[in-house]
Design a protein around this motif. Structure first.
Motif, mmCIF file in Angstrom:
data_model
loop_
_atom_site.group_PDB
_atom_site.id
_atom_site.type_symbol
_atom_site.label_atom_id
_atom_site.label_comp_id
_atom_site.label_asym_id
_atom_site.label_seq_id
_atom_site.Cartn_x
_atom_site.Cartn_y
_atom_site.Cartn_z
ATOM 1 N N CYS A 105 0.852 -1.188 0.000
ATOM 2 C CA CYS A 105 0.000 0.000 0.000
ATOM 3 C C CYS A 105 0.893 1.245 0.000
ATOM 4 N N SER A 199 -2.462 8.968 2.964
ATOM 5 C CA SER A 199 -3.164 8.286 1.880
ATOM 6 C C SER A 199 -3.725 6.938 2.321
ATOM 7 N N ALA A 201 -4.510 4.802 -0.148
ATOM 8 C CA ALA A 201 -4.266 4.004 -1.359
ATOM 9 C C ALA A 201 -3.660 2.645 -0.999
ATOM 10 N N PRO A 202 -4.136 1.584 -1.692
ATOM 11 C CA PRO A 202 -4.865 1.581 -2.958
ATOM 12 C C PRO A 202 -6.361 1.868 -2.853
ATOM 13 N N SER A 204 -9.591 4.277 -2.172
ATOM 14 C CA SER A 204 -9.827 5.708 -2.293
ATOM 15 C C SER A 204 -10.218 6.316 -0.952
ATOM 16 N N ASN A 233 -0.633 12.567 -0.346
ATOM 17 C CA ASN A 233 -1.748 11.954 -1.065
ATOM 18 C C ASN A 233 -1.306 11.269 -2.344
ATOM 19 N N GLU A 234 -2.155 10.346 -2.798
ATOM 20 C CA GLU A 234 -2.009 9.658 -4.073
ATOM 21 C C GLU A 234 -3.202 10.041 -4.955
ATOM 22 N N ALA A 235 -3.087 9.755 -6.233
ATOM 23 C CA ALA A 235 -4.129 10.161 -7.184
ATOM 24 C C ALA A 235 -5.495 9.586 -6.825
ATOM 25 N N VAL A 236 -5.534 8.404 -6.221
ATOM 26 C CA VAL A 236 -6.797 7.727 -5.958
ATOM 27 C C VAL A 236 -7.540 8.294 -4.751
ATOM 28 N N ASP A 237 -6.878 9.066 -3.903
ATOM 29 C CA ASP A 237 -7.463 9.488 -2.629
ATOM 30 C C ASP A 237 -8.674 10.399 -2.822
ATOM 31 N N ARG A 238 -9.765 10.057 -2.162
ATOM 32 C CA ARG A 238 -10.950 10.934 -2.164
ATOM 33 C C ARG A 238 -10.725 12.127 -1.241
ATOM 34 N N ARG A 240 -8.274 14.702 0.650
ATOM 35 C CA ARG A 240 -6.946 15.251 0.385
ATOM 36 C C ARG A 240 -6.693 16.443 1.310
#
Length: 455
Positions: A105, A199, A201-202, A204, A233-238, A240
């Protein structure tokens, strides 16, 4: 503090060449092996993998030099059973998964990049649904101060691993107090970061934003060091959050300004009462804050009521988690009941609960008034029995768990950062005080905790 038990000291020694990662990890594995087996903090000890990873780090440092060392170089770290580690089954405390995770993760990746060495996985109840250390799959985790008492939960094994000195840092998660409650029960630090700070992630999100990853440590400077590593944060995070204005490690080394701290004289849950042993410890803790130069004032707080959004998001989150495991048919009966309840909640109700949670957030913000921090007990009473939920029905277990989360769950709903710090010892058991900051101000929490540690 001994270099072999303090995370910041270990990393400094490894970077300076006074200590190898292999030696630091070997010492941690020896401490884990020496733990009283009945405490049952670890579900898996990575003897071979940890030694192999430490040796690889030592080879890299020998070849490249200290510039290759990350901020947690050689530091032994444990992670709760809900963290994905490549090649290992993420049990979530139960039997729902049987296949190994294909990848780390995001938090584990950040730890590895920082040079940390994962030495083991820690015990939790299935899905972290109860604030205890009882696990039907892994066996019960016990409090090191008194093995007839609960270590709290759900990050029970992580708190015990840190409290016993097995590791300086253990990662957990907090969906209703699951980092702060065991930290209080075991006499260590437990930080629930601001929602969106770390985060998921993976995934959201976890439990629609109620739950988030965080850490348990013995010192504020170790907490700051690990927070500097895992934040982001990662791109998938709802959910932030902007980066903090200063590194957390800088916050704990700077002299904190005089803070206004509001001591709530009333628990969050109406009708709840703080027991005398906890009240005495809180008085002593308040006196320590004043001696450190802070302006602590008492007041009755008009707490917003978090019950409905919490329960809605909790049960809907349990259903979502059940949909993410391989074998939902293998879940424990009490977990299954929660999942079935969650399946009855339609998405419009979940969305309404999220809007209600925003109003709770606003209510908590208003509670600060002119204060910088809020202060209240983490737990209203001393830790309960180690096996109090054994044999109980789903309803009985839920009702028995309610007092433990009565001062903590509100901040999962509001998203505010909250830190449980040791406030004292009563009847041979630790008591935790909960400091709460405005959104994004974990630095103030850590600065105060570090200041108290030096007094």
């Amino acid at each position: 503090m001994d270099e072999l038990t303090d995370a910041v000291g270990i990393a400094r020694a490894v970077r300076a060449g006074r200590l190898t990662a292999g030696a630091a990890v070997a010492a941690a594995l020896d401490r884990i092996d020496a733990l009283a087996p009945e405490l049952n903090a670890f579900t898996l000890v990575r003897h071979e993998a940890a030694r192999r990873e430490a040796a690889a780090l030592d080879r890299l440092l020998n070849a490249v030099g200290p510039e290759a060392a990350g901020p947690l170089a050689g530091v032994p770290v444990a992670v709760k059973e809900e963290y994905d580690v490549a090649g290992e089954v993420t049990t979530l405390g139960g039997r729902g998964n049987s296949s190994a995770a294909r990848a780390d993760c995001a938090v584990v990746r950040r730890l590895r990049r920082a040079g940390a060495i994962l030495v083991g996985r820690t015990n939790m109840p299935e899905f972290g649904q109860f604030p205890v250390g009882e696990s039907a799959f892994h066996g019960d985790c016990l409090n090191p101060w008194d093995n007839e008492r609960s270590p709290g939960g759900s990050s029970a094994g992580s708190a015990v691993a840190v409290a016993t000195g097995a590791v300086p840092i253990a990662l957990g998660a907090d969906g209703g107090g699951s980092l702060r409650i065991p930290a209080s029960a075991c006499g260590v630090l437990g930080l629930k970061p601001t929602r969106g700070r770390v985060s998921s992630a993976p995934l959201s999100e976890h439990w629609f934003g109620l739950a988030g990853f965080g850490a348990i440590t013995r010192t504020a400077r170790d907490m700051a060091a690990v927070m500097d590593v895992i934040s982001g944060n990662e791109a998938v995070d709802r959910w932030r959050l902007d980066s903090p204005e200063r590194r957390f490690s800088d916050a704990v080394t700077a002299r904190p300004r005089r803070l206004r701290i509001l001591l709530a004289t009333n628990p969050v849950m109406p009708g709840a009462r703080t027991t005398p042993p906890v009240a005495r410890a809180m008085r002593d803790f308040t006196a320590a804050l004043r001696r450190a130069g802070h302006d602590v004032r008492q007041a009755r707080v008009a707490w917003p009521v978090p019950t409905m959004p919490f329960l809605t998001l909790y049960f809907a989150g349990m259903r979502a988690e059940a949909q993410q495991v391989e074998h939902p048919d293998r879940l424990e009966p009490r977990t299954g009941t929660s999942v079935r309840l969650g399946s009855l909640i339609p998405q419009p109700v979940v969305r309404a609960a999220l809007r209600h949670a925003e109003r709770v957030r606003d209510g908590v913000e208003a509670a600060f008034g002119r204060a910088d921090l809020l202060l209240l007990p983490t737990l209203l009473d001393l830790p309960g029995g180690a096996h109090d939920l054994h044999g109980r029905s789903w309803l009985s277990a839920m009702l028995a768990s309610t007092p433990a989360v009565s001062n903590t769950a509100i901040f999962n709903v509001s998203g505010h950062p909250a830190l449980s710090v040791p406030a004292g010892v009563s009847h041979g058991l630790p008591v935790g005080a909960q400091l709460v900051a405005r959104t994004g101000r974990e630095d103030l929490l850590l600065a105060v905790a570090a200041q108290l540690h030096t007094h």
